[in-house]
Design an enzyme around this catalytic site. Structure first.
Site, short mmCIF file in Angstrom:
data_model
loop_
_atom_site.label_atom_id
_atom_site.label_comp_id
_atom_site.label_asym_id
_atom_site.label_seq_id
_atom_site.Cartn_x
_atom_site.Cartn_y
_atom_site.Cartn_z
N GLU A 240 0.82 -1.21 0.00
CA GLU A 240 0.00 0.00 0.00
C GLU A 240 0.86 1.27 0.00
O GLU A 240 0.66 2.19 0.79
CB GLU A 240 -0.97 -0.01 1.18
CG GLU A 240 -1.92 -1.20 1.12
CD GLU A 240 -2.97 -1.22 2.21
OE1 GLU A 240 -2.73 -0.69 3.29
OE2 GLU A 240 -4.06 -1.80 1.95
N ARG A 290 -6.58 -11.23 -5.70
CA ARG A 290 -5.83 -10.65 -4.57
C ARG A 290 -5.49 -11.62 -3.44
O ARG A 290 -4.36 -11.59 -2.94
CB ARG A 290 -6.59 -9.42 -4.03
CG ARG A 290 -6.03 -8.92 -2.73
CD ARG A 290 -6.58 -7.59 -2.35
NE ARG A 290 -6.40 -7.36 -0.92
CZ ARG A 290 -6.82 -6.30 -0.28
NH1 ARG A 290 -7.46 -5.34 -0.92
NH2 ARG A 290 -6.63 -6.16 1.01
N ASP A 319 -8.36 -9.01 4.21
CA ASP A 319 -8.07 -7.92 5.13
C ASP A 319 -9.16 -7.81 6.20
O ASP A 319 -9.98 -6.90 6.14
CB ASP A 319 -7.98 -6.60 4.33
CG ASP A 319 -7.49 -5.44 5.18
OD1 ASP A 319 -6.95 -5.69 6.26
OD2 ASP A 319 -7.66 -4.29 4.76
N GLU A 347 -12.45 -2.16 12.14
CA GLU A 347 -12.42 -1.44 10.86
C GLU A 347 -13.58 -1.83 9.95
O GLU A 347 -14.29 -0.98 9.43
CB GLU A 347 -11.07 -1.69 10.16
CG GLU A 347 -11.01 -1.06 8.79
CD GLU A 347 -9.69 -1.25 8.08
OE1 GLU A 347 -8.75 -1.81 8.68
OE2 GLU A 347 -9.60 -0.85 6.90
C1 GCV Z 1 -2.34 0.47 8.44
C2 GCV Z 1 -5.94 -2.02 5.50
C3 GCV Z 1 -6.36 -0.78 6.22
C4 GCV Z 1 -5.21 0.21 6.32
C5 GCV Z 1 -4.03 -0.49 7.04
C6 GCV Z 1 -3.67 -1.74 6.22
C7 GCV Z 1 -2.56 -2.55 6.89
O1 GCV Z 1 -5.69 -1.75 4.15
O2 GCV Z 1 -7.47 -0.21 5.57
O3 GCV Z 1 -5.65 1.31 7.07
O4 GCV Z 1 -2.93 0.36 7.16
O5 GCV Z 1 -4.80 -2.57 6.12
O6 GCV Z 1 -2.89 -3.50 7.58
O7 GCV Z 1 -1.40 -2.23 6.70
#
Ligand code: GCV
Length: 613
Positions: A240, A290, A319, A347
């Site tokens: 990311e 993915r 995730d 989340e």
């Molecule tokens: C800390 C997901 C979350 C991100 C997080 C990422 C990760 O994509 O939305 O906020 O980033 O996971 O675990 O690194």
């Protein structure tokens, strides 16, 4: 930031922890004396026991607690929590934790915000400074120690400037924080930026460049001189948008091992996250699936990592969705130490507005995951500076339960929820039963009113609260359901993307045939027509409708249960306010998901309930 003493499950304790206790043994003696002043117990230090302890009752009714420094503290808490909860103590008891590192990963940013945080601002950072409230830190240390948690990573894995300064200008403050937590048996860990040497005139972060290795070795020497017991560094690389070894044509073993060499002389570890996938995927690209990514990156490297590297793997291949299969890495890597990563921060699971108790889910994970496949366990924090630490008072059960799970993955979720509720509120037995039942079923309820049967991702993009069934469908993130007028889901068997082939054969058999695949994973593995007959005789579309209506009804029942319980203030108000929002959320999910599928398929609900044309 408020300074409130003895929140969450320790609110019944008589006194706050004073400053100046030197070590976990002194802490154990203090906690026992203040919580159980008349309890006849003697402490004996046995360093070889480490975190472990034993408790023995003598014929004259006195008790002996034997343990390593930290073991004595955990034994003291075992005694205190059992007594406060009114649970009987066996006359002899020996206990040691299943996992060496029982870690909380905070995603706190130096500006005081918390990525995916739903409990206020950071407990540690404000205005780009590390400036925690020492009283609050002692409360937090006590909460963590009381459930055996021993590593706290205080900063976000997405290290944005000035997060790098934790290893530079902020190091003295970090060392002071480590001093505060040490008597609680809690060691700090720091998330690092893989490209940090480039802030210091080194033109590259190539892990094989000698100047890069030398910079990290010198940095580790400086950091460990300030904090000799730092647990290590946590790394999100090539994920990311974070920098990592791929930029230099290096693999992740090369990247992690370079850092591992730097911390090895000091007993440190590199916790290297495996959350690596293409987050710029073109939705038209059907050749990339993915959830396959982590295995593709890490399986070929099994056996190539240094001994002090721990690969930290999210429990599922996507995730933290409400339901995902176990990551194939957790089953397939045989020569690499691993930690499983859970997420207490809600989340995708209701933002600590919706009630969502995770313990039953964790129990399911361990039904497929042999305990010995991992050597440590981590959870993304649900903590913040709200007075109750977790925003929703009922979300504290997840932090409490995670501690118990990290100590013993065979823990009993019902017993853990009961103990937590008894410590927190001490309700009458019938009320405790009602609350326990409500909490244990809350995850399944949330699952029913949100995305169906393992499909996940029908959530509002980026924010991740509330429904948006096609919000991610034409986006970059690789999270597609491909619902059309006839069918939904992705075939991930050998005939489809091949994801299922990453698993041992036994699991390929369990999930590969839609007629035999457990319902709740059906649409994770298979693309099926709405007319598909489920094992209970219902069609797939009917099951989607039914689950969503049931989820809404169960949420109404949950609201009624909670409103009948005598929560004291301020919990009462917070719980009621959040419950109102949860009811709206459940209704939105139910109506929008059902309408989405109804409009696509044109198939009416067999029970004729309201779905919007
Ligand atoms: C800390 C997901 C979350 C991100 C997080 C990422 C990760 O994509 O939305 O906020 O980033 O996971 O675990 O690194």
């Amino acid at each position: 930031m408020s300074s409130v003493v003895n929140q969450a499950w320790l609110r019944a304790l008589p006194s706050k922890v004073p400053a100046g206790l030197a070590n976990p043994m002194e802490m154990a003696a203090f906690e026992l004396k203040s919580a159980l002043p008349d309890f006849p117990v003697e402490l004996h230090e046995a360093p070889a026991l480490g975190d472990g302890f034993s408790l023995q009752k003598a014929a004259d009714g006195t008790w002996t607690l034997t343990g390593g420094q930290t073991g004595l503290l955990y034994g003291a808490w075992q005694l205190i929590l059992s007594r406060l909860a009114g649970d009987p103590l066996p006359e002899t008891l020996s206990s040691s934790p299943r996992y060496a590192l029982r870690m909380i990963n905070c995603w706190d940013n130096p500006d005081g915000s918390v990525e995916r945080g739903y409990s206020g601002r950071s407990l540690f950072f404000r205005n780009n400074r590390l400036s925690p409230d020492p009283d609050r830190m002692r409360e937090l240390g006590r909460l963590l120690a009381s459930v055996g948690l021993n590593v706290l990573c205080i900063n976000n894995v997405n290290v944005h400037f000035p997060g790098q300064l934790l290893l530079e200008d902020m190091l003295p403050d970090l060392a002071a924080l480590a001093d505060l937590f040490r008597p609680f048996g809690v060691r700090l860990m720091v998330s690092i930026d893989f490209s940090q040497p480039m802030r210091h005139g080194i033109p590259t972060a190539d892990p094989l460049d000698p100047a890069v290795g030398a910079w990290w070795r010198e940095t580790a020497r400086r950091v460990y001189a300030a904090i000799p017991d730092l647990a290590g560094f946590l790394v999100k690389a090539d994920s990311e948008g974070r920098p990592g070894p791929f930029t230099y044509g290096r693999n992740h073993a090369e990247g992690a091992n370079m850092l591992a060499e730097a911390v090895a002389p000091f007993g440190g570890v590199i916790v290297w996250r495996c959350f690596v996938y293409n987050c710029r995927q073109d939705w038209r690209d059907t050749s990339t699936d993915r959830p396959m990514a982590a295995w593709q990156h890490y399986a070929p490297l099994d056996g190539q990592f240094a001994d002090n590297v721990i690969l930290q793997v999210k429990h599922g291949p996507f995730d933290f969705q409400v339901r995902e299969p176990l990551s194939p890495l957790l089953l397939g890597l045989k020569k690499t130490p691993m930690a499983m990563e859970l997420q207490l921060a809600q989340e995708y699971t209701g933002h600590q507005i919706d009630v969502y108790t995770m313990l039953p889910m964790w129990q399911e994970l361990f039904e497929e995951l042999p305990e010995e496949n991992i050597m440590s366990i981590a959870a993304v924090s649900n903590l913040g500076d709200d007075a109750n630490y977790t925003g929703h008072p009922l979300a504290a059960v997840n932090l409490f339960g995670f501690g118990l799970l990290a100590w013993n993955p065979g823990m009993n979720p019902e017993a853990a929820v009961r103990r937590w509720s008894r410590l927190t509120w001490g309700f009458a037995p019938a009320q405790e039963d009602a609350l326990t039942r409500a909490l244990l079923s809350s995850r399944r309820t949330y699952e029913k009113y949100t995305a169906p049967l393992g499909i996940g991702w029908m959530i509002t993009p980026h924010e991740h609260y509330g429904p948006n069934p096609s919000g991610y469908e034409y986006d970059l993130w690789g999270t597609y359901h491909k619902a059309d007028r006839d069918a939904v889901g992705i075939d991930r068997t050998g005939k489809g993307t091949g994801y299922l082939l990453q698993y041992p054969e036994e699991l390929q058999r369990k999930y590969g045939d839609p007629a035999a695949c457990p319902d709740l994973y059906l649409l994770f593995y298979h693309r099926l027509p709405y007319s598909f007959r489920m094992r209970d005789g219902r069609t797939l579309i009917q099951r989607i409708y039914d689950d969503h209506f049931e989820g809404l009804e169960e949420t109404k029942a949950l609201a009624a249960t909670l409103s009948a319980l005598p929560f004291p203030e301020p919990d009462r108000t917070v719980i009621d306010e959040r419950m109102k929002k949860q009811l709206c959320n459940a209704r939105e999910w139910c109506d929008i998901i059902n309408t989405f599928f109804h409009r696509l398929s044109g198939i009416p609900d067999a029970q004729g309930r309201t779905i919007y044309p």
